[in-house]
Design a protein around this motif. Structure first.
Motif, short mmCIF file in Angstrom:
data_model
loop_
_atom_site.label_atom_id
_atom_site.label_comp_id
_atom_site.label_asym_id
_atom_site.label_seq_id
_atom_site.Cartn_x
_atom_site.Cartn_y
_atom_site.Cartn_z
N TYR A 232 15.45 -5.21 -0.72
CA TYR A 232 14.02 -4.97 -0.74
C TYR A 232 13.29 -6.19 -1.31
N PRO B 185 1.68 -1.42 -4.16
CA PRO B 185 2.51 -0.50 -4.94
C PRO B 185 1.89 -0.36 -6.33
N HIS C 255 3.15 7.29 -0.06
CA HIS C 255 4.54 6.84 -0.18
C HIS C 255 4.99 6.99 -1.63
N PRO D 235 10.88 4.68 6.05
CA PRO D 235 10.55 3.56 5.15
C PRO D 235 11.60 3.28 4.07
N GLU E 218 13.21 -0.18 4.59
CA GLU E 218 12.42 -1.40 4.46
C GLU E 218 11.64 -1.47 3.15
N LEU E 219 11.01 -0.37 2.77
CA LEU E 219 10.15 -0.36 1.59
C LEU E 219 10.79 0.32 0.38
N THR F 19 10.74 3.64 0.17
CA THR F 19 9.86 4.78 -0.08
C THR F 19 10.12 5.89 0.92
#
Length: 321
Positions: free
Chosen positions: A15, A100, A135, A219, A222-223, A225
């Motif tokens: 990440y 975030p 998220h 997600p 990738e994130l 979340t």
């Protein structure tokens, strides 16, 4: 490195560090504006939040945005937000995506966007095309905690739809988990946990989920979340923060409870009083659902959860390959 019960997502998925995301955002804002906002020490109280340490990202879709320049340097109310075009929106629609955030900056950001829209774009509209997406950060959770999170969500899914209102469960862009094929992954995920096959559990978490599910797991890869897509478009701080608290409560309980305890709890969920106790423990809801309505929302999903739990021994007896 082989995955274990204590393996956290960030240890095995590359990440972008949250600190880097925040640093990149700082560079887009002039020092004179940024000096008004300290990401770590904002004076806005954060004690309203269930978990001030939990990272949250918010996406707010709005139409009829008339302000020409949406850069934070010229629009201080957007210092925590990025503005993006969205082809699903009309009438000068924009999607406002937060950095975030957690704690006091999160509370401040939600209030700032609402105030900015009312002051600079009084004619803004939340049409039926607009949505609010939240998220919740999971990159520091273990694989087992994420699986419990999904299972707890399944049981309480209709409460989230009830909060969203306006028959959102019938919307093609937020399909209920309990009514979709991905729900069939849950017995396998529990089987993997029981047999300590955490590599296979992680692979299942990261692959095969649909974007337009009410609970979007995609997600994670990738994130880091999980996205809640239930809500109609809104910038109302009281509503958004209330939903964030429900989501943070769900996450906190998934982290704290053991899989064995959760299994026992599900097996005894058979009366309205146990429904109420369970929802209070998991979501922190104590006062605005009468038992009859709560039973209507939960009974079907509880039966579904019990069926999933009973299917795990079936998989074990036949040997899942």
């Amino acid at each position: 490195m082989k995955l274990s019960a204590s393996s956290k997502l960030y240890e095995h998925i590359s990440y972008i560090p949250i600190s880097e995301l925040l640093t990149q955002a700082r560079k887009k804002v002039s020092p004179s504006i940024l000096s008004q906002f300290d990401y770590e020490c904002v004076q806005t109280p954060s004690n309203f939040l269930v978990d001030p340490d939990c990272w949250i990202g918010i996406e707010v879709e709005v139409e009829k945005i008339t302000t020409d320049n949406l850069q934070p340097a010229l629009a201080p109310g957007l210092v925590f937000w990025q503005s993006k075009t969205d082809n699903s929106l009309k009438d000068h629609g924009r999607e406002f995506v937060s950095l975030p955030l957690r704690g006091a900056p999160l509370v401040m950001a939600v209030n700032h966007l609402d105030a900015w829209l009312k002051l600079k774009n009084p004619g803004h509209v939340f049409s039926e095309r607009c949505g609010l997406h939240i998220h919740v950060g999971c990159r520091y959770m273990t694989i087992e905690q994420v699986v419990r999170f999904l299972f707890l969500y399944l049981i309480t899914e209709n409460i989230f739809f009830d909060q969203a209102g306006n028959r959102r469960s019938e919307n093609n862009f937020c399909v209920p988990l309990g009514d979709s094929i991905p729900a069939l992954k849950l017995p396998e995920l529990f089987w993997f946990l029981e047999n300590k096959e955490y590599d296979r559990a992680l692979d299942t978490l990261l692959n095969g989920w649909k974007k337009y599910a009410a609970l979007n797991v995609k997600p994670l890869s990738e994130l880091g979340t999980i996205e809640f897509r239930h809500y109609l478009g809104t910038s109302d701080p009281s509503f958004i923060l209330k939903q964030i608290n429900l989501i943070q409560s769900l996450r906190r309980y998934a982290i704290r409870v053991s899989t064995e305890t959760l299994t026992r709890q599900i097996n005894v969920l058979n009366t309205m009083s146990t429904y109420s106790t369970f929802v209070e423990q998991v979501l922190g809801i104590t006062d605005y659902y009468n038992p009859t309505h709560l039973k209507l929302l939960m009974e079907g999903r509880i039966l579904q959860a019990k069926s999933i739990m009973s299917y795990v021994p079936f998989l074990k007896s036949f040997g899942l390959k």
